[in-house]
Design a protein around this motif. Structure first.
Motif, PDB file in Angstrom:
ATOM      1  N   ASP A 311       0.912  -1.249  -0.198  1.00 10.99           N
ATOM      2  CA  ASP A 311       0.100  -0.110   0.091  1.00 10.99           C
ATOM      3  C   ASP A 311       1.037   1.144   0.005  1.00 10.99           C
ATOM      4  N   SER A 313       0.129   4.411  -0.453  1.00 11.37           N
ATOM      5  CA  SER A 313      -0.727   5.388   0.114  1.00 11.37           C
ATOM      6  C   SER A 313      -0.666   6.577  -1.086  1.00 11.37           C
ATOM      7  N   TYR A 315      -3.321   8.107  -2.052  1.00  7.49           N
ATOM      8  CA  TYR A 315      -4.148   9.086  -1.829  1.00  7.49           C
ATOM      9  C   TYR A 315      -3.673  10.059  -1.154  1.00  7.49           C
ATOM     10  N   LEU A 316      -2.090  10.174  -0.439  1.00  9.61           N
ATOM     11  CA  LEU A 316      -1.881  10.974   0.316  1.00  9.61           C
ATOM     12  C   LEU A 316      -1.272  12.336  -0.829  1.00  9.61           C
TER      13      LEU A 316
END
Length: 393
Positions: A311, A313, A315-316
């Protein structure tokens, strides 16, 4: 082995060639009863899994029609065994699943001509007592049924190999249609997955990239996004990507009631099947939250839980596309499941870097179902899968 000889089977790709292309020219039941249509003997080699079988078939319009009783004989020793029988007047066919058909020499002595005239049949089909719609034609006094519709009814997969003019009936895989891709099950493979979509702009951009590289992914969709973007979902499916279930409203399955969780998953299944004709096989718990309730939801819906090994991330906002790719490459191994989200333009940019880089590194990009299939692991409900090497009970 046939599986190794013909390599990876692309799950549920409806961009078939030749006779299994979507029906466009084939007449429907609205046609006049006395109308005649050209039927050309199908020249394909038929296989049930790896075993070549004799199966009489004709092409009418753009679809293949088969002798249902011959198919029953070929399936008699498999888990998809079924027994068909004609009712009084030879107008009603009753199919009983789970029971082997044992008739001997079903019209095999009658020669099959290369070109024949087909007339629309008025045959009615009942499967386990439930009336169903299966297209059929009478050719040279015999009734032939639509192979695609039979495969959906009995839940097995059709795979075409245009190079060898072969049609493979994969009884151990869920309904779908596919064309073979040149993927070796002995070489490393990973499943790239996307959550929370489909998103019109981002998902379409990702699909463009996947198509450019002859790659596939698995999209875990939410019901709200499917309702907003049904055309994008259908495009993803028709390109050979797998559709997974991420609940209707991205709820936390650990803290929600079991009743709510089941309803959320079944709602997505109904939406997706209504658009693609195929219900999702797997679900992904939103937020990665499971608990006792989530496991019970998985058990009741019979949908294994697909998590992830990596993962990054994405979306950060602080994680750039290159950072995300570097994060993945520092960890990726054969059989891994990678988590991304097809809800931001940044992920589309990331995909444009990631997909060719993974291919260059020697990874084959496959769907989640393909990972299980080629690693010969049977997924089980209430288990968590982060990769195909292990399952968390």
């Amino acid at each position: 082995m046939f599986k190794k000889a013909y390599s990876l089977i692309l799950i549920a790709c409806f961009t078939l060639t030749m006779a299994l292309a979507p029906v466009g020219m084939t007449p429907t039941a609205d046609a006049a009863d006395n109308a005649s249509y050209a039927a050309v003997r199908a020249g394909n080699a038929f296989f049930v899994g790896e075993n070549r079988v004799t199966l009489r078939a004709y092409v009418i319009g753009e679809s293949i029609y088969i002798d249902l009783f011959e198919l029953a004989l070929r399936f008699s020793g498999t888990e998809k065994r079924f027994s068909p029988s004609w009712g009084l007047g030879m107008r009603t066919v009753r199919i009983t699943t789970g029971r082997a058909y044992t008739a001997i020499g079903v019209r095999t002595s009658k020669p099959v001509k290369n070109n024949e005239t087909a007339k629309l049949s008025d045959a009615i089909v009942y499967a386990d007592g439930v009336r169903t719609s299966i297209s059929s034609y009478v050719i040279d006094g015999e009734t032939y049924f639509n192979l695609r519709e039979i495969s959906k009814l009995l839940d097995f997969k059709i795979v075409t190999n245009s190079e060898d003019n072969a049609i493979i009936l994969e009884i151990n895989m869920p309904y779908g249609e596919a064309s073979l891709r040149n993927i070796d099950p002995e070489l490393p493979m990973v499943a790239v997955t996307y959550d929370d979509g489909p998103s019109k702009i981002t998902t379409d951009a990702i699909l463009d990239i996947l198509g450019e590289h002859d790659a596939v992914a698995t999209f875990f969709v939410t019901g709200s996004s499917v309702r907003a973007n049904p055309d994008t979902l259908l495009r993803a499916f028709e390109m050979g990507n797998e559709i997974g279930n991420h609940t209707m409203a991205h709820i936390n399955l650990r803290t929600s009631s079991v009743t709510t969780g089941v309803a959320q998953l079944l709602g997505v299944n109904e939406l997706v099947e209504g658009i693609t004709g195929v219900s999702p096989r797997f679900m992904r718990p939103p937020f990665g939250e499971v608990g006792a309730n989530g496991r019970e939801v998985s058990t009741q819906t019979k949908m294994p839980m697909i998590m992830w090994a990596i993962d990054p991330s994405d979306y950060l906002s602080e994680n750039s596309p290159q950072y995300i790719v570097d994060f993945i490459f520092a960890r990726v191994k054969d059989g891994d499941i990678i988590l991304l989200h097809d809800t931001s333009a940044k992920t589309a940019t990331t995909t444009g870097i990631l997909i060719p880089a993974l291919i260059e590194k020697g990874f084959q990009l496959v769907t989640v179902s393909e990972l299980f299939y080629y690693k010969e692991i049977e997924p089980v409900a209430a288990h968590l899968y982060r990769n195909i090497r292990s399952a968390e009970k």
